[in-house]
Write an enzyme that holds these catalytic residues in place. Structure first.
Site, mmCIF file in Angstrom:
data_model
loop_
_atom_site.group_PDB
_atom_site.id
_atom_site.type_symbol
_atom_site.label_atom_id
_atom_site.label_comp_id
_atom_site.label_asym_id
_atom_site.label_seq_id
_atom_site.Cartn_x
_atom_site.Cartn_y
_atom_site.Cartn_z
ATOM 1 N N HIS A 1 -5.589 3.626 -1.546
ATOM 2 C CA HIS A 1 -6.919 3.973 -1.025
ATOM 3 C C HIS A 1 -7.292 5.381 -1.494
ATOM 4 C CE1 HIS A 1 -9.588 4.040 2.880
ATOM 5 N NE2 HIS A 1 -10.230 4.493 1.827
ATOM 6 N N ARG B 1 -7.011 12.892 1.122
ATOM 7 C CA ARG B 1 -5.899 13.363 1.963
ATOM 8 C C ARG B 1 -4.539 12.883 1.470
ATOM 9 N NH1 ARG B 1 -6.910 9.763 7.277
ATOM 10 N NH2 ARG B 1 -8.908 10.798 7.141
ATOM 11 N N GLU C 1 -8.702 0.582 -2.797
ATOM 12 C CA GLU C 1 -9.629 0.569 -1.663
ATOM 13 C C GLU C 1 -10.489 1.821 -1.733
ATOM 14 O OE1 GLU C 1 -7.023 0.730 1.635
ATOM 15 O OE2 GLU C 1 -6.217 -1.257 1.279
ATOM 16 N N HIS D 1 1.083 6.262 1.772
ATOM 17 C CA HIS D 1 1.847 7.232 2.569
ATOM 18 C C HIS D 1 3.002 7.884 1.810
ATOM 19 C CE1 HIS D 1 -0.899 6.711 5.646
ATOM 20 N NE2 HIS D 1 -0.575 5.473 5.937
ATOM 21 N N GLU E 1 -11.164 -9.420 2.642
ATOM 22 C CA GLU E 1 -9.888 -9.075 3.280
ATOM 23 C C GLU E 1 -10.171 -8.988 4.776
ATOM 24 O OE1 GLU E 1 -7.715 -5.660 1.829
ATOM 25 O OE2 GLU E 1 -6.585 -5.534 3.706
ATOM 26 N N THR F 1 -8.512 3.556 8.395
ATOM 27 C CA THR F 1 -9.725 2.733 8.387
ATOM 28 C C THR F 1 -9.903 2.083 9.762
ATOM 29 O OG1 THR F 1 -9.135 2.268 6.108
ATOM 30 C CG2 THR F 1 -10.923 0.970 7.028
ATOM 31 N N ARG G 1 -9.432 8.099 -0.773
ATOM 32 C CA ARG G 1 -10.324 8.509 0.307
ATOM 33 C C ARG G 1 -11.215 9.653 -0.156
ATOM 34 N NH1 ARG G 1 -8.586 6.433 5.377
ATOM 35 N NH2 ARG G 1 -10.355 7.617 6.139
ATOM 36 N N HIS H 1 -4.011 -4.630 7.547
ATOM 37 C CA HIS H 1 -4.172 -3.501 8.468
ATOM 38 C C HIS H 1 -3.328 -3.707 9.710
ATOM 39 C CE1 HIS H 1 -5.578 0.219 9.996
ATOM 40 N NE2 HIS H 1 -6.216 0.414 8.856
ATOM 41 N N ASN I 1 0.857 -1.186 0.000
ATOM 42 C CA ASN I 1 0.000 0.000 0.000
ATOM 43 C C ASN I 1 0.901 1.247 0.000
ATOM 44 O OD1 ASN I 1 -1.452 2.275 0.991
ATOM 45 N ND2 ASN I 1 -3.078 0.924 1.672
HETATM 46 N N1 PXP Z 1 -6.089 -3.042 3.998
HETATM 47 C C1 PXP Z 1 -7.040 -2.079 4.080
HETATM 48 C C2 PXP Z 1 -8.423 -2.418 3.684
HETATM 49 C C3 PXP Z 1 -6.713 -0.772 4.492
HETATM 50 O O1 PXP Z 1 -7.667 0.170 4.565
HETATM 51 C C4 PXP Z 1 -5.361 -0.473 4.781
HETATM 52 C C5 PXP Z 1 -4.976 0.928 5.144
HETATM 53 O O2 PXP Z 1 -5.229 1.775 4.073
HETATM 54 C C6 PXP Z 1 -4.413 -1.502 4.674
HETATM 55 C C7 PXP Z 1 -4.802 -2.778 4.303
HETATM 56 C C8 PXP Z 1 -2.968 -1.276 4.981
HETATM 57 O O3 PXP Z 1 -2.849 -1.049 6.350
HETATM 58 P P1 PXP Z 1 -1.437 -0.599 6.959
HETATM 59 O O4 PXP Z 1 -1.095 0.718 6.325
HETATM 60 O O5 PXP Z 1 -1.711 -0.503 8.421
HETATM 61 O O6 PXP Z 1 -0.456 -1.671 6.591
#
Ligand code: PXP
Length: 251
Positions: free
Chosen positions: A43, A49, A70, A10, A151, A101, A45, A200, A7
Site C-alpha cells: 500500500h 508512512r 493498494e 509492515h 476485494e 484502512t 499511502r 483486512h 502484504n
Molecule cells: N486489503 C486491503 C485493501 C488493505 O488495505 C489491507 C491493509 O493494508 C489489507 C488487505 C491487509 O490487511 P491486514 O494487514 O489486516 O492483513
C-alpha cells in the site's frame, strides 16, 4: 485453492521506525514468493508512512508472481501507478490520521474519481480492483464503473472474532450474519462477472470461514503474517546474535 498475496507493508514499517535500510521489503517479497505466496500486496499511502515510492520501483523489478498495489484514487497515485505498472491496482479509501484502512470505498458517492482512476489505469494496461464493504449496492456500482475485481473488506468480520474467549450467542450470531453478507456479496460479484478477493484483519484463527467461500479467489493478508514472522523468527535471531558475540570474543 484461493491465492494468497502477502502484504509486506509492515516490513517497511519496521525499517521506517529507524529510517534505515533494513529490513528491506523487496527481500521480504522474495522470501514470501519462495514460501509459495501467489503474489505481493503493498500500500503506497499518501503520507508514505511505510512503503516508499522507490520500494514500488524495486518491487516491480523483482516480484515474479503478481504485484498488487493498494492506493487512494487520487491523480498523484494514479500517475505513480502508471509509471510503475503493477499487475493490479486496488483502490482504497484513505483518511489522513487513520491507523489502517477503515472499511471499503464508497463507490456510489465517489463515482467520478473512481471512474477516472479506472480509466487512466486501464489505459496503461493495469487491472483495477475496488476494496469495498460486503454490500450488494457497492458491488453493482463497481461493476458499472468497469472494475475487474472487488476485494471484499473483512474488517468487521475480523473485529467480531477478536476476543474468542468472550464468545456469546449474540456474538456468534453477529459473526454468522457478517459471514452471510460476505458470502452473498461474493456470489453477487461473481454473477456480475467480477473477480473476487477478500482481505483486512484476516488471521490464522479467523481465515477458515472466509476461505470456505468458494467464490473468493484471492486473499490479501499482511499484519498477522508479519506479526507471526517477528515472533517465530525471534528465537533464531537471538541465537545468531549470541553466536556472533561468542565468535568475536573467542578470537
Ligand atoms: N486489503 C486491503 C485493501 C488493505 O488495505 C489491507 C491493509 O493494508 C489489507 C488487505 C491487509 O490487511 P491486514 O494487514 O489486516 O492483513
Amino acid at each position: 485453492m484461493g491465492r494468497l498475496n502477502v502484504n509486506i507493508d509492515h516490513i517497511a514499517t519496521i525499517r521506517q521506525a529507524r529510517r534505515t535500510n533494513e529490513p528491506n521489503p523487496v527481500s521480504a517479497a522474495v522470501i514470501c514468493e519462495l514460501a509459495g505466496a501467489d503474489g505481493i500486496t503493498t500500500h503506497l499511502r499518501s503520507d508514505r508512512r511505510h512503503i516508499q515510492d522507490y520500494d514500488l520501483i524495486a518491487l516491480k523489478q523483482v516480484v515474479i508472481t503478481h504485484l498488487n498495489v493498494e492506493m487512494a484514487a487520487t491523480d498523484e497515485m494514479v500517475e505513480i501507478a502508471i509509471g510503475v505498472k503493477p499487475d493490479v491496482v486496488t483502490l482504497v479509501p484513505e483518511r489522513p490520521q487513520e491507523i489502517t484502512t477503515e472499511g471499503g470505498l464508497d463507490v456510489l458517492s465517489n463515482k467520478k474519481a473512481i471512474k477516472s482512476a479506472i480509466k487512466g489505469l486501464n489505459s496503461a494496461g493495469i487491472f483495477v480492483s475496488l476494496f469495498i464493504d460486503p454490500d450488494i449496492e457497492q458491488i453493482k456500482a463497481a461493476e458499472k464503473l468497469g472494475a475487474y475485481q472487488v476485494e471484499i473488506c473483512t474488517a468487521s468480520y475480523a473485529q467480531l472474532n477478536e476476543h474468542p474467549g468472550d464468545a456469546t450467542v449474540r456474538k456468534t450470531k453477529a459473526i454468522e450474519k457478517e459471514l452471510a453478507r460476505i458470502r452473498a456479496s461474493a456470489r453477487s460479484a461473481t454473477k456480475s462477472g467480477l473477480k473476487v478477493a477478500a482481505g483486512h484483519g484476516l488471521t490464522y484463527r479467523n481465515v477458515g470461514a472466509v476461505a470456505r467461500i468458494s467464490e473468493i479467489e484471492e486473499f490479501n493478508i499482511g499484519h498477522n503474517i508479519i506479526a507471526r514472522a517477528a515472533l517465530v523468527g525471534l528465537d533464531r535471531a537471538v541465537r545468531e546474535m549470541i553466536e556472533a558475540i561468542r565468535i568475536a570474543q573467542a578470537k
